[in-house]
Design an enzyme around this catalytic site. Structure first.
Site, PDB file in Angstrom:
ATOM      1  N   MET A  71       0.832  -1.201   0.000  1.00 49.85           N
ATOM      2  CA  MET A  71       0.000   0.000   0.000  1.00 49.85           C
ATOM      3  C   MET A  71       0.864   1.247   0.000  1.00 49.85           C
ATOM      4  SD  MET A  71      -3.132  -0.685  -0.370  1.00 49.85           S
ATOM      5  CE  MET A  71      -3.709   0.990  -0.183  1.00 49.85           C
ATOM      6  N   GLU A 131       9.194   3.684   7.596  1.00 50.34           N
ATOM      7  CA  GLU A 131       9.345   2.223   7.748  1.00 50.34           C
ATOM      8  C   GLU A 131       9.865   1.967   9.163  1.00 50.34           C
ATOM      9  OE1 GLU A 131       8.946  -0.704   6.984  1.00 50.34           O
ATOM     10  OE2 GLU A 131       8.209  -0.798   4.932  1.00 50.34           O
ATOM     11  N   SER A 155     -10.554   2.994   9.072  1.00 56.31           N
ATOM     12  CA  SER A 155     -11.529   2.102   8.449  1.00 56.31           C
ATOM     13  C   SER A 155     -10.824   0.842   7.962  1.00 56.31           C
ATOM     14  CB  SER A 155     -12.209   2.801   7.270  1.00 56.31           C
ATOM     15  OG  SER A 155     -13.084   1.886   6.628  1.00 56.31           O
ATOM     16  N   GLY A 156     -11.465  -0.289   8.172  1.00 51.44           N
ATOM     17  CA  GLY A 156     -10.930  -1.565   7.676  1.00 51.44           C
ATOM     18  C   GLY A 156     -10.960  -1.648   6.164  1.00 51.44           C
ATOM     19  N   HIS A 166      -8.448 -13.164   0.247  1.00 50.63           N
ATOM     20  CA  HIS A 166      -7.327 -12.252  -0.019  1.00 50.63           C
ATOM     21  C   HIS A 166      -6.100 -13.037  -0.461  1.00 50.63           C
ATOM     22  CE1 HIS A 166      -9.698  -9.348   2.357  1.00 50.63           C
ATOM     23  NE2 HIS A 166      -9.007  -8.431   1.705  1.00 50.63           N
ATOM     24  N   LYS A 215      -1.487 -11.899   3.144  1.00 50.76           N
ATOM     25  CA  LYS A 215      -2.239 -11.223   4.227  1.00 50.76           C
ATOM     26  C   LYS A 215      -2.016 -11.936   5.564  1.00 50.76           C
ATOM     27  CE  LYS A 215      -6.711  -9.174   5.349  1.00 50.76           C
ATOM     28  NZ  LYS A 215      -6.072  -7.935   5.812  1.00 50.76           N
ATOM     29  N   GLY A 269     -10.317  -7.028   8.001  1.00 51.97           N
ATOM     30  CA  GLY A 269     -10.965  -5.890   8.650  1.00 51.97           C
ATOM     31  C   GLY A 269     -12.318  -5.605   8.012  1.00 51.97           C
TER      32      GLY A 269
HETATM   33  N1  LIG Z   1      -8.235  -0.309   5.056  1.00 56.63           N
HETATM   34  C1  LIG Z   1      -7.952  -0.658   3.798  1.00 56.63           C
HETATM   35  O1  LIG Z   1      -8.624  -0.227   2.826  1.00 56.63           O
HETATM   36  C2  LIG Z   1      -6.793  -1.553   3.558  1.00 56.63           C
HETATM   37  C3  LIG Z   1      -6.107  -2.060   4.622  1.00 56.63           C
HETATM   38  N2  LIG Z   1      -4.983  -2.789   4.430  1.00 56.63           N
HETATM   39  C4  LIG Z   1      -4.268  -3.162   5.643  1.00 56.63           C
HETATM   40  O2  LIG Z   1      -3.065  -2.381   5.703  1.00 56.63           O
HETATM   41  C5  LIG Z   1      -2.041  -3.127   6.343  1.00 56.63           C
HETATM   42  C6  LIG Z   1      -0.824  -3.203   5.439  1.00 56.63           C
HETATM   43  O3  LIG Z   1      -1.162  -3.908   4.282  1.00 56.63           O
HETATM   44  P1  LIG Z   1      -0.110  -4.127   3.107  1.00 56.63           P
HETATM   45  O4  LIG Z   1       0.379  -2.825   2.600  1.00 56.63           O
HETATM   46  O5  LIG Z   1      -0.736  -5.068   2.168  1.00 56.63           O
HETATM   47  O6  LIG Z   1       1.028  -4.909   3.904  1.00 56.63           O
HETATM   48  P2  LIG Z   1       2.601  -4.917   3.680  1.00 56.63           P
HETATM   49  O7  LIG Z   1       3.150  -5.952   4.602  1.00 56.63           O
HETATM   50  O8  LIG Z   1       2.908  -4.966   2.238  1.00 56.63           O
HETATM   51  O9  LIG Z   1       3.013  -3.469   4.180  1.00 56.63           O
HETATM   52  C7  LIG Z   1       3.087  -3.105   5.518  1.00 56.63           C
HETATM   53  C8  LIG Z   1       4.346  -2.289   5.635  1.00 56.63           C
HETATM   54  O10 LIG Z   1       4.440  -1.725   6.927  1.00 56.63           O
HETATM   55  C9  LIG Z   1       5.757  -1.936   7.370  1.00 56.63           C
HETATM   56  N3  LIG Z   1       5.844  -1.869   8.820  1.00 56.63           N
HETATM   57  C10 LIG Z   1       5.704  -2.864   9.718  1.00 56.63           C
HETATM   58  N4  LIG Z   1       5.912  -2.388  10.962  1.00 56.63           N
HETATM   59  C11 LIG Z   1       6.177  -1.073  10.830  1.00 56.63           C
HETATM   60  C12 LIG Z   1       6.513  -0.037  11.741  1.00 56.63           C
HETATM   61  N5  LIG Z   1       6.630  -0.291  13.059  1.00 56.63           N
HETATM   62  N6  LIG Z   1       6.746   1.203  11.279  1.00 56.63           N
HETATM   63  C13 LIG Z   1       6.667   1.465   9.963  1.00 56.63           C
HETATM   64  N7  LIG Z   1       6.373   0.514   9.035  1.00 56.63           N
HETATM   65  C14 LIG Z   1       6.136  -0.727   9.468  1.00 56.63           C
HETATM   66  C15 LIG Z   1       6.124  -3.294   6.800  1.00 56.63           C
HETATM   67  O11 LIG Z   1       7.519  -3.522   6.808  1.00 56.63           O
HETATM   68  P3  LIG Z   1       8.065  -5.055   6.732  1.00 56.63           P
HETATM   69  O12 LIG Z   1       7.491  -5.653   5.495  1.00 56.63           O
HETATM   70  O13 LIG Z   1       9.545  -4.874   6.670  1.00 56.63           O
HETATM   71  O14 LIG Z   1       7.568  -5.701   7.981  1.00 56.63           O
HETATM   72  C16 LIG Z   1       5.591  -3.156   5.402  1.00 56.63           C
HETATM   73  O15 LIG Z   1       6.478  -2.463   4.556  1.00 56.63           O
HETATM   74  C17 LIG Z   1      -2.664  -4.485   6.696  1.00 56.63           C
HETATM   75  O16 LIG Z   1      -3.133  -4.417   8.020  1.00 56.63           O
HETATM   76  C18 LIG Z   1      -3.844  -4.599   5.714  1.00 56.63           C
HETATM   77  O17 LIG Z   1      -4.866  -5.425   6.179  1.00 56.63           O
HETATM   78  C19 LIG Z   1      -4.498  -3.071   3.194  1.00 56.63           C
HETATM   79  C20 LIG Z   1      -5.162  -2.633   2.090  1.00 56.63           C
HETATM   80  C21 LIG Z   1      -6.371  -1.835   2.172  1.00 56.63           C
HETATM   81  O1  LIG Z   2      -4.631  -6.881   3.494  1.00 56.82           O
HETATM   82  C1  LIG Z   2      -5.258  -6.501   2.472  1.00 56.82           C
HETATM   83  O2  LIG Z   2      -4.822  -6.676   1.335  1.00 56.82           O
HETATM   84  C2  LIG Z   2      -6.548  -5.824   2.660  1.00 56.82           C
HETATM   85  N1  LIG Z   2      -6.935  -5.563   3.867  1.00 56.82           N
HETATM   86  C3  LIG Z   2      -8.125  -4.917   4.257  1.00 56.82           C
HETATM   87  C4  LIG Z   2      -8.966  -5.861   5.098  1.00 56.82           C
HETATM   88  O3  LIG Z   2      -8.402  -6.529   6.000  1.00 56.82           O
HETATM   89  O4  LIG Z   2     -10.171  -5.909   4.921  1.00 56.82           O
HETATM   90  C5  LIG Z   2      -8.864  -4.273   3.118  1.00 56.82           C
HETATM   91  C6  LIG Z   2      -8.732  -4.929   1.796  1.00 56.82           C
HETATM   92  O5  LIG Z   2      -9.661  -5.951   1.677  1.00 56.82           O
HETATM   93  C7  LIG Z   2      -7.320  -5.396   1.476  1.00 56.82           C
END
Ligand SMILES: NC(=O)C1=CN([C@@H]2O[C@H](COP(=O)(O)OP(=O)(O)OC[C@H]3O[C@@H](n4cnc5c(N)ncnc54)[C@H](OP(=O)(O)O)[C@@H]3O)[C@@H](O)[C@H]2O)C=CC1
Ligand SMILES: O=C(O)C1=N[C@H](C(=O)O)C[C@H](O)C1
Length: 254
Positions: free
Chosen positions: A1, A22, A110-111, A143, A147, A153
């Site tokens: 993301m 990060e 928001s989830g 997913h 994940k 969420g």
């Molecule tokens: N609400 C929404 O619409 C959506 C929600 N999500 C949620 O967002 C979250 C991230 O998803 P996604 O991007 O796919 O996951 P990723 O694992 O690709 O990205 C998460 C990033 O956060 C980093 N990270 C972990 N801990 C820390 C920290 N303490 N400080 C800063 N960065 C940190 C990770 O690093 P590293 O990989 O090195 O651990 C990684 O680069 C999940 O909880 C997912 O469910 C995702 C998509 C949509």
């Molecule tokens: O981890 C994901 O990829 C996503 N996480 C969110 C969730 O837990 O619902 C939103 C989306 O579906 C993608």
């Protein structure tokens, strides 16, 4: 993301990327955020110094990890900037930390940040309010294989909406993950199940299984851009709001 957000921010003249965060052990530290997102260099190096970035920012957009997001909300409260939280999988204690931070900062959490899911959540509430408990409620998410939290969420948002529509407490009726000799379905239960595999962006279904008929409300995310676009909209929306904990429904006016 993070990479999706960097790309969309670079394309949007209303927005300027002032930092990219990060954790301390990330291999991405000191890399250029633009290059990591597949763009030309933007002159913004990835850092683990959140406070340093946040003091120069109007908002922080956060899709990371539950403990990181809870800690970041305290910094948002300290710096008084908008915190958009897309992270999922919080414990009750982490939710409470974020609520406390929202006394001093605008937090939009928001989830699921997409328009489609937030509309579906409203429809879920409307449908379950209209149908009695002879209609069984089941929620399914699928997913990608990376994940780390289940159910999603979004599945929990849909379950909350379904419980609200039926005027019951989700904690009392949720049935999460069946296995083995479960016995017949509990009357009034809200079932929540998760599938993981491949590169699925995010699929959700709310199934209402009634006597001799079945209603299925579903959403298919085709690109992660929809989540990032919603988060950016939330950050802009939050700019002139008073401190508090808001949802995407507030942002979208649903
Ligand atoms: N609400 C929404 O619409 C959506 C929600 N999500 C949620 O967002 C979250 C991230 O998803 P996604 O991007 O796919 O996951 P990723 O694992 O690709 O990205 C998460 C990033 O956060 C980093 N990270 C972990 N801990 C820390 C920290 N303490 N400080 C800063 N960065 C940190 C990770 O690093 P590293 O990989 O090195 O651990 C990684 O680069 C999940 O909880 C997912 O469910 C995702 C998509 C949509
Ligand atoms: O981890 C994901 O990829 C996503 N996480 C969110 C969730 O837990 O619902 C939103 C989306 O579906 C993608």
């Amino acid at each position: 993301m993070g990479q999706t957000l960097v790309r969309l921010i670079a394309e949007d003249e209303r927005l300027t990327l002032v930092g990219a965060l990060e954790h301390a052990n990330s291999p991405a530290l000191n890399e250029d955020a633009g290059k990591l997102a597949g763009l030309d260099a933007l002159g913004v190096k990835v850092t683990d110094n959140a406070l340093n970035v946040m003091k120069d920012a109007d908002g922080v957009i956060d899709f990371s990890d539950p403990s990181a997001s809870a800690a970041l909300s305290a910094l948002a409260a300290q710096t008084r900037i908008v915190h958009v939280i897309g992270t999922t999988g919080f414990t009750a204690d982490q939710e409470a930390e974020i609520e406390a931070a929202a006394r001093h900062a605008v937090i939009v959490k928001s989830g699921n940040m997409s328009l489609g899911i937030n509309l579906l959540t409203n429809l879920a509430k409307q449908a379950t309010a209209s149908l009695d408990a002879s209609w069984d409620i089941e929620i399914l998410d699928m997913h990608h294989r990376h994940k780390v939290d289940a159910p999603s969420g979004t599945a929990l948002m849909l379950a909350e909406a379904a419980a609200e529509g039926r005027d019951v407490s989700l904690d009392e009726v949720a049935d999460r993950g069946r296995d083995g000799l479960t016995g017949p379905r509990e009357h009034g239960a809200i079932g929540i199940s998760a599938l993981r595999g491949g590169s699925v962006v995010g699929d959700h279904q709310l199934i209402l299984a009634g006597p001799n008929e079945r209603l299925v409300l579903s959403h298919h995310a085709e690109s992660r851009d929809i989540f990032a676009q919603g988060a950016l909209q939330a950050a802009l929306w939050g700019g002139d709001k008073s401190p508090g904990l808001y949802t995407m429904s507030d942002v979208l006016g649903l």
